[in-house]
Scaffold this motif. Sequence first.
Motif, PDB file in Angstrom:
ATOM      1  N   CYS A  95      -9.167  19.428   1.651  1.00 56.69           N
ATOM      2  CA  CYS A  95     -10.144  18.907   2.717  1.00 56.69           C
ATOM      3  C   CYS A  95     -11.380  19.956   2.431  1.00 56.69           C
ATOM      4  O   CYS A  95     -11.086  21.125   1.918  1.00 56.69           O
ATOM      5  N   GLU A  96     -12.552  19.446   2.638  1.00 54.47           N
ATOM      6  CA  GLU A  96     -13.719  19.819   2.201  1.00 54.47           C
ATOM      7  C   GLU A  96     -14.697  20.110   3.358  1.00 54.47           C
ATOM      8  O   GLU A  96     -15.059  18.944   3.714  1.00 54.47           O
ATOM      9  N   HIS A  97     -15.170  21.292   3.595  1.00 56.01           N
ATOM     10  CA  HIS A  97     -16.369  21.568   4.592  1.00 56.01           C
ATOM     11  C   HIS A  97     -17.683  21.532   3.515  1.00 56.01           C
ATOM     12  O   HIS A  97     -17.538  21.720   2.394  1.00 56.01           O
ATOM     13  N   LYS A  98     -18.815  21.430   4.241  1.00 58.89           N
ATOM     14  CA  LYS A  98     -20.082  21.513   3.226  1.00 58.89           C
ATOM     15  C   LYS A  98     -20.499  23.034   3.327  1.00 58.89           C
ATOM     16  O   LYS A  98     -21.552  23.488   2.587  1.00 58.89           O
ATOM     17  N   GLY A  99     -19.544  23.928   3.799  1.00 59.40           N
ATOM     18  CA  GLY A  99     -20.032  25.524   3.963  1.00 59.40           C
ATOM     19  C   GLY A  99     -18.575  26.204   4.073  1.00 59.40           C
ATOM     20  O   GLY A  99     -17.731  25.620   4.118  1.00 59.40           O
ATOM     21  N   PRO A 100     -18.867  27.606   4.201  1.00 56.85           N
ATOM     22  CA  PRO A 100     -17.569  28.378   4.129  1.00 56.85           C
ATOM     23  C   PRO A 100     -16.669  28.161   5.258  1.00 56.85           C
ATOM     24  O   PRO A 100     -17.425  27.890   6.373  1.00 56.85           O
ATOM     25  N   ILE A 101     -15.327  28.160   5.125  1.00 54.51           N
ATOM     26  CA  ILE A 101     -14.513  27.986   6.096  1.00 54.51           C
ATOM     27  C   ILE A 101     -14.276  29.110   6.921  1.00 54.51           C
ATOM     28  O   ILE A 101     -13.918  30.177   6.120  1.00 54.51           O
ATOM     29  N   ILE A 102     -14.375  29.520   8.095  1.00 55.09           N
ATOM     30  CA  ILE A 102     -14.210  30.656   8.938  1.00 55.09           C
ATOM     31  C   ILE A 102     -12.772  30.837   9.381  1.00 55.09           C
ATOM     32  O   ILE A 102     -12.208  32.004   9.671  1.00 55.09           O
ATOM     33  N   LYS A 103     -12.487  29.931  10.165  1.00 56.66           N
ATOM     34  CA  LYS A 103     -11.066  29.889  10.525  1.00 56.66           C
ATOM     35  C   LYS A 103     -10.133  28.419  10.619  1.00 56.66           C
ATOM     36  O   LYS A 103     -11.115  27.378  10.596  1.00 56.66           O
ATOM     37  N   ALA A 104      -9.048  28.465  10.428  1.00 52.61           N
ATOM     38  CA  ALA A 104      -8.221  27.332  10.444  1.00 52.61           C
ATOM     39  C   ALA A 104      -7.021  27.350  11.393  1.00 52.61           C
ATOM     40  O   ALA A 104      -6.412  28.598  11.401  1.00 52.61           O
ATOM     41  N   GLN A 105      -6.552  26.405  11.966  1.00 53.70           N
ATOM     42  CA  GLN A 105      -5.314  26.512  13.024  1.00 53.70           C
ATOM     43  C   GLN A 105      -4.754  25.348  12.989  1.00 53.70           C
ATOM     44  O   GLN A 105      -5.356  24.137  13.097  1.00 53.70           O
ATOM     45  N   TRP A 106      -3.403  25.356  12.810  1.00 47.95           N
ATOM     46  CA  TRP A 106      -2.444  24.145  12.975  1.00 47.95           C
ATOM     47  C   TRP A 106      -2.503  23.827  14.360  1.00 47.95           C
ATOM     48  O   TRP A 106      -2.302  24.722  15.267  1.00 47.95           O
ATOM     49  N   HIS A 107      -2.146  22.615  14.985  1.00 47.23           N
ATOM     50  CA  HIS A 107      -1.870  22.102  16.222  1.00 47.23           C
ATOM     51  C   HIS A 107      -0.444  22.402  16.429  1.00 47.23           C
ATOM     52  O   HIS A 107       0.692  22.271  15.602  1.00 47.23           O
ATOM     53  N   LYS A 108      -0.097  22.544  17.853  1.00 47.19           N
ATOM     54  CA  LYS A 108       1.055  23.314  18.126  1.00 47.19           C
ATOM     55  C   LYS A 108       2.206  22.195  17.758  1.00 47.19           C
ATOM     56  O   LYS A 108       3.530  22.482  17.440  1.00 47.19           O
ATOM     57  N   THR A 109       1.774  20.861  18.149  1.00 47.80           N
ATOM     58  CA  THR A 109       3.082  19.958  18.246  1.00 47.80           C
ATOM     59  C   THR A 109       2.698  19.004  17.161  1.00 47.80           C
ATOM     60  O   THR A 109       3.576  17.963  16.730  1.00 47.80           O
ATOM     61  N   GLN A 110       1.384  18.664  16.555  1.00 47.65           N
ATOM     62  CA  GLN A 110       1.138  17.686  15.873  1.00 47.65           C
ATOM     63  C   GLN A 110       0.813  18.133  14.297  1.00 47.65           C
ATOM     64  O   GLN A 110       0.333  19.323  14.031  1.00 47.65           O
ATOM     65  N   PRO A 111       0.951  17.060  13.264  1.00 48.16           N
ATOM     66  CA  PRO A 111       0.554  17.634  11.860  1.00 48.16           C
ATOM     67  C   PRO A 111      -0.803  17.809  11.713  1.00 48.16           C
ATOM     68  O   PRO A 111      -1.710  17.236  10.530  1.00 48.16           O
ATOM     69  N   LEU A 112      -1.713  18.229  12.589  1.00 50.27           N
ATOM     70  CA  LEU A 112      -3.327  18.241  12.523  1.00 50.27           C
ATOM     71  C   LEU A 112      -3.703  19.840  12.302  1.00 50.27           C
ATOM     72  O   LEU A 112      -2.962  20.850  12.915  1.00 50.27           O
ATOM     73  N   ILE A 113      -4.822  19.914  11.721  1.00 49.91           N
ATOM     74  CA  ILE A 113      -5.307  21.216  11.561  1.00 49.91           C
ATOM     75  C   ILE A 113      -6.957  21.233  11.798  1.00 49.91           C
ATOM     76  O   ILE A 113      -7.345  20.025  11.793  1.00 49.91           O
ATOM     77  N   THR A 114      -7.225  22.170  12.746  1.00 52.51           N
ATOM     78  CA  THR A 114      -8.500  22.375  13.137  1.00 52.51           C
ATOM     79  C   THR A 114      -9.309  23.407  12.395  1.00 52.51           C
ATOM     80  O   THR A 114      -8.723  24.493  12.181  1.00 52.51           O
ATOM     81  N   THR A 115     -10.575  22.907  11.918  1.00 54.45           N
ATOM     82  CA  THR A 115     -11.225  24.048  11.000  1.00 54.45           C
ATOM     83  C   THR A 115     -12.617  24.292  11.715  1.00 54.45           C
ATOM     84  O   THR A 115     -13.183  23.364  12.217  1.00 54.45           O
ATOM     85  N   CYS A 116     -13.293  25.691  11.589  1.00 49.29           N
ATOM     86  CA  CYS A 116     -14.616  25.627  11.767  1.00 49.29           C
ATOM     87  C   CYS A 116     -15.227  26.541  10.571  1.00 49.29           C
ATOM     88  O   CYS A 116     -14.615  27.046   9.856  1.00 49.29           O
ATOM     89  N   SER A 117     -16.683  26.170  10.434  1.00 53.90           N
ATOM     90  CA  SER A 117     -17.150  26.523   9.299  1.00 53.90           C
ATOM     91  C   SER A 117     -18.585  27.165   9.589  1.00 53.90           C
ATOM     92  O   SER A 117     -19.366  26.827  10.535  1.00 53.90           O
ATOM     93  N   ALA A 118     -19.344  27.576   8.633  1.00 55.87           N
ATOM     94  CA  ALA A 118     -20.549  28.154   8.485  1.00 55.87           C
ATOM     95  C   ALA A 118     -21.585  26.934   8.452  1.00 55.87           C
ATOM     96  O   ALA A 118     -22.677  27.101   8.599  1.00 55.87           O
ATOM     97  N   ASP A 119     -20.865  25.806   8.229  1.00 60.09           N
ATOM     98  CA  ASP A 119     -21.726  24.665   7.890  1.00 60.09           C
ATOM     99  C   ASP A 119     -22.132  24.071   9.405  1.00 60.09           C
ATOM    100  O   ASP A 119     -22.711  23.030   9.736  1.00 60.09           O
ATOM    101  N   ARG A 120     -21.811  24.870  10.662  1.00 55.38           N
ATOM    102  CA  ARG A 120     -22.032  24.229  12.074  1.00 55.38           C
ATOM    103  C   ARG A 120     -21.107  23.376  12.698  1.00 55.38           C
ATOM    104  O   ARG A 120     -21.393  22.941  13.790  1.00 55.38           O
ATOM    105  N   SER A 121     -20.239  22.863  11.918  1.00 53.40           N
ATOM    106  CA  SER A 121     -19.257  21.878  12.326  1.00 53.40           C
ATOM    107  C   SER A 121     -17.934  22.581  12.694  1.00 53.40           C
ATOM    108  O   SER A 121     -17.421  23.574  12.127  1.00 53.40           O
ATOM    109  N   VAL A 122     -17.077  21.802  13.708  1.00 60.41           N
ATOM    110  CA  VAL A 122     -15.931  21.785  13.799  1.00 60.41           C
ATOM    111  C   VAL A 122     -15.049  20.445  13.494  1.00 60.41           C
ATOM    112  O   VAL A 122     -15.386  19.629  13.587  1.00 60.41           O
ATOM    113  N   GLN A 123     -13.881  20.570  12.471  1.00 57.97           N
ATOM    114  CA  GLN A 123     -13.360  19.242  12.104  1.00 57.97           C
ATOM    115  C   GLN A 123     -11.889  19.501  12.294  1.00 57.97           C
ATOM    116  O   GLN A 123     -11.400  20.554  12.210  1.00 57.97           O
ATOM    117  N   VAL A 124     -11.190  18.219  12.664  1.00 61.32           N
ATOM    118  CA  VAL A 124      -9.925  18.073  12.655  1.00 61.32           C
ATOM    119  C   VAL A 124      -9.329  17.077  11.579  1.00 61.32           C
ATOM    120  O   VAL A 124     -10.002  16.095  10.935  1.00 61.32           O
TER     121      VAL A 124
END
Length: 406
Positions: free
Chosen positions: A329-358
């Motif tokens: 998966c690709e952000h437009k800027g550096p990824i700072i943190k990623a974390q899997w959801h506790k019970t679902q196959p989902l990952i949340t990420t935050c980035s220097a591109d100012r976004s949070v994505q799932v």
Amino acid sequence: MAESARHHDDSDHEEFLDPDEVDEEQVLEDDGDMMEEDEDENGEEAQEYDADGNPIDDDDMMELQDDSVQGFFTHKEPVYDVALHPVHQNIAVSGGGDDKSYLWRLYDGEQLYEFGGHSDSVTQVAFSVDGTYVASGSMDGKVRVWKSETGEFVCELEGPDEVVWINWHPKGNIILAGATDSSVWMWAVPSGAFMNVFNGHSGPVTSGMFTPDGKKIVTVSEDASLIVWDPKTASAVHRITSDDARFHSDVITCLAINKDSSLAMTGSADGTAKLINIHSGNILGSFENHTDAVETVTFSDHLNLAATGSLDGRLNVWDVQTMQLRTTCEHKGPIIKAQWHKTQPLITTCSADRSVQVWDGRTGQNLKIWLGHQDAVLSFAMTDDGLTCVTGSDDGCALVFRMVDN
């Protein structure tokens, strides 16, 4: 953006209001209305201009879009870390460059308590396992602890140089702190009694934590070493260094441990991640597909998958069993943190591109993009149900985002 949090007297607080009692429709009314795109007379998208008549590009549009449903705006300096109460998940704590941390409510941004006493930036905040206590770690070398329900100050813990991270024991009121002076300290709460100091690294300890079963401690350092510790004796059970050619050749930036306490994953400035057997100390393999430093690593609790996020903007999802790359998966800027959801196959990420994505960790499909910050998003925490995300940013704000069905 939702209105700024209001300061009020602590004696008048309603700290753990049941979120079920809140009119959620009203809370979500200010759900960061998306900007409507105007069209010109030819049916094409019209160019947007600012107040000075200058054309607004896509990056400017990102600055204007705000998907947040609430926020906390008291810090005024970078918000380095955020955490959610493990039981009352409508309560957050945030710590920042204003040398303070604050306890506040997600649904109305209301400040409950201001926690001071530090003389330098608060870089880490964390609740104890049952939420009774909340702690802040600072570059002033101190860890301060309060009661989360009353805001009562409990103790100040000293010993390290600048505190890089803090971590609570998964089953009790014991707290760890790693420091820039290469040491790791452990204390008991609420007494504040010193329990152990762990010396073995030769550089700043960049990350560390108790294993989920509470029986071991794992730490990593800028000296490119990993150490597995016995918490009771402070002795090193296993040590892996850059002397082993299979291990990292540069600063280790991040660490994750899987749910059953058997595996550790490390990420490094050398662009790789390594998989370690905690029980044997053996290096099991290397994940190599990034072109820049790996800044975050995370295990799924219920799938045999792990993910690595890098300054190259890519989130790579790996099959832990086969060590093969599953998806990117690709952000437009550096990824700072990623974390899997506790019970679902989902990952949340935050980035220097100012976004949070799932993302869907199985397919790499992007499920949600949250915008609202005007600078790098440095940290986030997700509620256990995966529906709400609280973030901290270099822009001095903490925002609340909500996963709303389309």
